[in-house]
Scaffold this active site. Structure first.
Site, PDB file in Angstrom:
ATOM      1  N   LYS A 155       0.844  -1.202   0.000  1.00 31.44           N
ATOM      2  CA  LYS A 155       0.000   0.000   0.000  1.00 31.44           C
ATOM      3  C   LYS A 155       0.881   1.255   0.000  1.00 31.44           C
ATOM      4  CE  LYS A 155      -0.359  -0.156   5.031  1.00 31.44           C
ATOM      5  NZ  LYS A 155      -1.182  -0.675   6.141  1.00 31.44           N
ATOM      6  N   TYR A 213      18.428  29.010   8.915  1.00 32.39           N
ATOM      7  CA  TYR A 213      17.256  29.811   9.301  1.00 32.39           C
ATOM      8  C   TYR A 213      17.083  29.827  10.809  1.00 32.39           C
ATOM      9  CZ  TYR A 213      15.504  30.012   4.484  1.00 32.39           C
ATOM     10  OH  TYR A 213      15.340  30.261   3.158  1.00 32.39           O
TER      11      TYR A 213
HETATM   12  C1  LIG Z   1      -0.444  -1.769   6.743  1.00 32.38           C
HETATM   13  C2  LIG Z   1      -1.062  -3.024   7.159  1.00 32.38           C
HETATM   14  C3  LIG Z   1      -0.264  -4.146   7.429  1.00 32.38           C
HETATM   15  C4  LIG Z   1       1.241  -4.103   7.437  1.00 32.38           C
HETATM   16  O1  LIG Z   1       1.681  -3.559   8.657  1.00 32.38           O
HETATM   17  P1  LIG Z   1       3.236  -3.415   8.997  1.00 32.38           P
HETATM   18  O2  LIG Z   1       3.234  -2.861  10.372  1.00 32.38           O
HETATM   19  O3  LIG Z   1       3.795  -2.445   8.010  1.00 32.38           O
HETATM   20  O4  LIG Z   1       3.837  -4.742   8.876  1.00 32.38           O
HETATM   21  C5  LIG Z   1      -0.900  -5.332   7.724  1.00 32.38           C
HETATM   22  N1  LIG Z   1      -2.257  -5.405   7.766  1.00 32.38           N
HETATM   23  C6  LIG Z   1      -3.048  -4.338   7.533  1.00 32.38           C
HETATM   24  C7  LIG Z   1      -4.522  -4.486   7.615  1.00 32.38           C
HETATM   25  C8  LIG Z   1      -2.480  -3.114   7.231  1.00 32.38           C
HETATM   26  O5  LIG Z   1      -3.272  -2.059   7.003  1.00 32.38           O
END
Ligand SMILES: *Cc1c(COP(=O)(O)O)cnc(C)c1O
Length: 368
Positions: free
Chosen positions: A35, A255
């Site tokens: 994702k 800055y």
């Molecule tokens: C993002 C996500 C994961 C992966 O989680 P990590 O902590 O990056 O391993 C697994 N299951 C769901 C439902 C997620 O949204």
């Protein structure tokens, strides 16, 4: 010449981290979670390193389409399911498996016309209170789904709120087990933290869902770092020194004049700033590698530049100047590694956020 900043995606590291997850869960199938454009790495760029997974899990139809375009014919799971009825057409067309976490999604399925029934993952809200049916409502949702001709096999999933920390997962696994025990179907419960830290959950998972560990960041930093878990950085963010300044004691840097030179100091100006995704909140002292040597950021992060202390190199009489390699995180060409988690920690956030925030203007290359 283009501005010298570049992200490198390491195919061999992705492969290694995937193997590391398989080693932690030898009997489970692996959803590679890609994702958010593969946590900022780029779906197309990680595909070669992660195609050894059993499936890809993501959120957007657009991303699912891209994985299919890459030639992937295996399972793809929409982790949040569909957002509107039309999305189900795409699930049928692209052969996507999808999560079902609310009654409205069951209604949409019931109204969907398809010849090929869909594989679905029914999601339980076992305590995180984000997505899913409460334990009390889970079985009636299952019964409703199970009666639909649009539905093929139903798997069970839940997500942990504290797999990386103190509270742990016991309270959530107990309720998940109790409610799903006598229902048919595969189970998917483990994210990266649960896969690495909770052996019991792993043995109860037909599918694990690692994300962050695939990219070489420790899910439970600072309790453990990536090296403790034998994970390798999948992304290096590197740039170069584009100017140097020799400051007398008492001069200020950047800055807001937030840094004062206590003594005469040589500093380097690096082509990397918050518009590249480097966090603006990183304070003086945030670690940086220059020519593979650990040093520190000084002064405020600007949009396109940061300043770094060159004293550690001068002390070792190492040559440094315009064109010297700077590693913001990942692996220097000397082999020295600066964990993204260390930089994230300095910015009071997580490796997740830094990866995802890599700016589109940063060119990227894929290397083995
Ligand atoms: C993002 C996500 C994961 C992966 O989680 P990590 O902590 O990056 O391993 C697994 N299951 C769901 C439902 C997620 O949204």
């Amino acid at each position: 010449m283009p501005r010298p900043i570049c992200a490198t995606i390491h195919t061999a590291a992705l492969r290694h981290n995937l193997a590391r997850n398989r080693q932690a869960a030898p009997d489970a199938k692996v959803w590679a979670v890609v994702k958010a454009n593969a946590y900022g790495h780029g779906i197309e760029r990680v595909y070669e390193g992660l195609r050894g997974a059993d499936g890809f899990a993501l959120l957007d139809l657009d991303e699912a389409q891209r994985v299919r375009t890459l030639g992937w014919r295996g399972p793809i799971l929409l982790l949040e399911g569909v957002f509107e009825s039309r999305d189900l057409e795409w699930c049928s067309r692209l052969d996507l498996w999808h999560t079902v976490h609310c009654d409205e999604q069951i209604d949409m399925l019931a109204a969907h016309k398809t010849n090929a029934p869909h594989r679905v993952f029914l999601k339980m809200n076992s305590g995180m209170n984000r997505l899913g049916f409460t334990p009390e409502r889970y079985r009636s949702a299952w019964t409703r789904l199970n009666a639909l001709p649009q539905v093929d096999e139903i798997s069970h999933m839940t997500h942990f709120s504290d797999a990386d920390g103190q509270r742990g997962i016991g309270h959530q696994t107990a309720v998940f087990d109790e409610i799903t025990r006598d229902l048919p179907g595969e189970r998917s419960i483990c994210n990266s933290a649960a896969t690495l830290r909770h052996v019991n959950a792993v043995s109860a998972s037909d599918w694990i869902r690692p994300g962050i560990s695939l990219y070489g960041s420790a899910p439970d930093y600072p309790e453990h770092n990536a090296a403790d878990w034998e994970l390798l950085p999948a992304m290096t963010l590197a740039s170069k020194i584009i100017a140097t300044q020799a400051l007398p004691a008492g001069d200020f840097v950047g800055y807001g004049s937030k840094f004062t030179a206590e003594q005469a100091i040589q500093i380097g100006v690096v082509a990397c700033g918050y518009a590249d995704g480097y966090p603006r909140v990183c304070p003086t002292g945030t670690p940086v590698l220059v020519a593979g040597v650990r040093t520190r950021l000084i002064g405020r992060v600007s949009m396109d530049m940061i300043m770094v202390d060159l004293s550690p190199l001068a002390n070792q009489r190492l040559p440094v100047g315009i064109g010297s390699e700077v590693t913001l995180w990942g692996r220097a060409s000397t082999g020295a590694v600066l964990g993204i988690d260390e930089v994230a920690h300095a910015a009071n956030t997580l490796g997740y956020e830094l990866m995802c925030a890599l700016a589109a203007r940063v060119p990227a290359q894929v290397m083995d």
